[in-house]
Design a protein around this motif. Structure first.
Motif, PDB file in Angstrom:
ATOM      1  N   UNK A  53       1.005  -1.387   0.003  1.00 33.77           N
ATOM      2  CA  UNK A  53      -0.006  -0.800  -0.144  1.00 33.77           C
ATOM      3  C   UNK A  53       0.899   1.367   0.435  1.00 33.77           C
ATOM      4  N   UNK A  54       1.831   0.985   1.167  1.00 28.77           N
ATOM      5  CA  UNK A  54       2.882   2.353   0.796  1.00 28.77           C
ATOM      6  C   UNK A  54       3.700   2.797  -0.111  1.00 28.77           C
ATOM      7  N   UNK A  55       3.870   1.652  -1.326  1.00 21.40           N
ATOM      8  CA  UNK A  55       4.700   1.467  -2.576  1.00 21.40           C
ATOM      9  C   UNK A  55       3.393   1.826  -3.563  1.00 21.40           C
ATOM     10  N   UNK A  56       2.362   1.757  -3.704  1.00 25.26           N
ATOM     11  CA  UNK A  56       1.014   2.075  -4.411  1.00 25.26           C
ATOM     12  C   UNK A  56       0.960   3.713  -4.038  1.00 25.26           C
ATOM     13  N   UNK A  57       1.079   3.968  -2.896  1.00 24.75           N
ATOM     14  CA  UNK A  57       1.061   5.200  -2.719  1.00 24.75           C
ATOM     15  C   UNK A  57       1.874   6.221  -3.076  1.00 24.75           C
ATOM     16  N   UNK A  58       2.894   5.902  -2.645  1.00 26.99           N
ATOM     17  CA  UNK A  58       4.144   6.271  -3.638  1.00 26.99           C
ATOM     18  C   UNK A  58       4.187   6.620  -5.006  1.00 26.99           C
ATOM     19  N   UNK A  59       3.286   5.618  -5.526  1.00 26.42           N
ATOM     20  CA  UNK A  59       3.531   5.630  -7.266  1.00 26.42           C
ATOM     21  C   UNK A  59       2.279   6.274  -7.892  1.00 26.42           C
ATOM     22  N   UNK A  60       1.354   6.510  -6.736  1.00 17.88           N
ATOM     23  CA  UNK A  60      -0.294   7.342  -6.958  1.00 17.88           C
ATOM     24  C   UNK A  60      -0.771   6.480  -7.524  1.00 17.88           C
ATOM     25  N   UNK A  61      -1.067   4.688  -7.387  1.00 18.49           N
ATOM     26  CA  UNK A  61      -2.091   3.502  -7.986  1.00 18.49           C
ATOM     27  C   UNK A  61      -2.875   4.045  -6.614  1.00 18.49           C
ATOM     28  N   UNK A  62      -3.912   2.742  -6.858  1.00 19.78           N
ATOM     29  CA  UNK A  62      -4.152   2.100  -5.864  1.00 19.78           C
ATOM     30  C   UNK A  62      -3.641   0.576  -5.983  1.00 19.78           C
ATOM     31  N   UNK A  63      -3.925   0.285  -5.401  1.00 22.79           N
ATOM     32  CA  UNK A  63      -3.295  -1.534  -4.540  1.00 22.79           C
ATOM     33  C   UNK A  63      -4.227  -2.370  -5.585  1.00 22.79           C
TER      34      UNK A  63
END
Length: 80
Positions: A53-63
């Motif tokens: 989830x943190x990675x997705x937040x950084x990539x600005x995408x949803x899980x």
């Protein structure tokens, strides 16, 4: 392909699409460089949902967007 390999390949794919390095991903996601290096090198076989989830937040995408990839459609069965 295992789930760990699929996650690694998806991360590399997303970074390549955005023209960022794993180091930059660590910075924007708040996930430590060592954690990301362990995922990419295959030493981490069970990335947590919280880390993803943190990675997705950084990539600005949803899980959900993270898992919308052919990489996850041909996974090996984990329990045999």
């Amino acid at each position: 392909m295992t789930i760990g390999e699929a996650v690694k390949n998806r991360l590399l794919e997303l970074c390549a699409e955005r023209g960022i390095t794993i180091n930059r991903l660590a910075t924007v996601s708040g996930v430590t460089q060592s954690t990301l290096n362990n995922i990419i090198s295959g030493r981490n076989h069970s990335t947590t949902v919280s880390t993803l989830q943190k990675i997705c937040d950084g990539l600005e995408i949803t899980i959900t967007e993270f898992f919308q990839s052919e990489l996850f459609s041909t996974l090996e069965q984990e329990v045999k």
